[in-house]
Scaffold this motif. Sequence first.
Motif, PDB file in Angstrom:
ATOM      1  N   PHE A 234       1.393   6.509  -4.835  1.00  0.00           N
ATOM      2  CA  PHE A 234       1.467   7.042  -3.474  1.00  0.00           C
ATOM      3  C   PHE A 234       1.142   5.961  -2.440  1.00  0.00           C
ATOM      4  N   PHE A 235       0.068   5.224  -2.661  1.00  0.00           N
ATOM      5  CA  PHE A 235      -0.360   4.218  -1.684  1.00  0.00           C
ATOM      6  C   PHE A 235       0.649   3.083  -1.601  1.00  0.00           C
ATOM      7  N   LYS A 236       1.136   2.642  -2.759  1.00  0.00           N
ATOM      8  CA  LYS A 236       2.126   1.562  -2.797  1.00  0.00           C
ATOM      9  C   LYS A 236       3.405   1.982  -2.095  1.00  0.00           C
ATOM     10  N   LYS A 237       3.836   3.207  -2.325  1.00  0.00           N
ATOM     11  CA  LYS A 237       5.055   3.712  -1.692  1.00  0.00           C
ATOM     12  C   LYS A 237       4.853   3.868  -0.192  1.00  0.00           C
ATOM     13  N   SER A 238       3.658   4.290   0.221  1.00  0.00           N
ATOM     14  CA  SER A 238       3.383   4.550   1.636  1.00  0.00           C
ATOM     15  C   SER A 238       3.266   3.266   2.441  1.00  0.00           C
ATOM     16  N   LEU A 239       2.553   2.273   1.922  1.00  0.00           N
ATOM     17  CA  LEU A 239       2.265   1.064   2.696  1.00  0.00           C
ATOM     18  C   LEU A 239       2.866  -0.205   2.109  1.00  0.00           C
ATOM     19  N   ASN A 240       3.570  -0.077   0.999  1.00  0.00           N
ATOM     20  CA  ASN A 240       4.222  -1.221   0.369  1.00  0.00           C
ATOM     21  C   ASN A 240       3.235  -2.319  -0.016  1.00  0.00           C
ATOM     22  N   LYS A 241       2.040  -1.909  -0.350  1.00  0.00           N
ATOM     23  CA  LYS A 241       1.023  -2.832  -0.850  1.00  0.00           C
ATOM     24  C   LYS A 241       0.003  -2.014  -1.631  1.00  0.00           C
ATOM     25  N   SER A 242      -0.749  -2.677  -2.490  1.00  0.00           N
ATOM     26  CA  SER A 242      -1.745  -1.962  -3.283  1.00  0.00           C
ATOM     27  C   SER A 242      -2.986  -1.665  -2.448  1.00  0.00           C
TER      28      SER A 242
END
Length: 303
Positions: A234-242
């Motif tokens: 979810f976080f990676k998809k939302s902000l394109n970073k870990s």
Amino acid sequence: MFFYVESLSFIFLILNKTCLKAQFEKISAPIHSSFKAFVYENENFNAPWHFHPEFELTFIEKGEGIRYVANSVQKFNAGDFVLFGSNLPHCWKNTLNSESSVKSLVFQWDENLLGIDWINKGEFYHIKNLLAKSSRGIKFNDNVGEAYYNEIVDIMNKPSFEKLISFIQLLNKLALINDYELLSSEHFSGSLNIKANARIDKVYEYIHAHYDKKIVLNDVASLVSMGDEAFCRFFKKSLNKSLFTFVNEYRINVVCKQLIETNKQVSQIAYECGFESLPYFYKQFQKFMNCSPLQFRKNYLNQ
């Protein structure tokens, strides 16, 4: 990368502790006006991480802290001059315990500013390109805001017709400027729903409160009622970073503030900002700042 050593005129500061739920913001233009132009003054920037269909051009006259735009995390102070595209999540959070108030000059308008399909007319070719780029957020360099500040103030005070014409002229001038940076990464998706925004906002608040301590993935995931793997996706998809890339960006911001404002040893600052290993800290600082902490402090003092 979102931090640049050349931008040393900025003061690195941290978020205001108050962080509300993210939300969709409904913007209504004044009656008999095609767009909204206003001066925001308050003790702090109290808007949460939010988005709206309207474009937004903002000049920060007073205030300093951290600016979030999509997956960009950057310092800001007076003179910050940015353009946001439609539905691009953003917010400013000013310095903790700041004794000064904040003030910004804001323009907001929708895609039909001059009527349906106006932007595709040949006369507005440059403005069309500018607004297309604004989908990632545009930060104009300091000298641009300084050069156009008086014009912005003048536009604010014009009668409605002259205000609209002058604003279009301002957009066209900005469209011809190459002195800017794009804020969010190219592959960032701004199509977050309200539920996703609320989750990201909770994460921002948690990191702000706990950046100086050990941050555990499970604690953050539990905060938004998700399992570790689901949260990471979810976080990676939302902000394109870990998550931990984001945490390190935040911590490096705070480190830079301390390097500028104090005479503390680098190791002390690193530990106080949540880094448990000095080799790892130096590696992260070099990654984001392209120099060592001591060189950063030296460069700043030499200004």
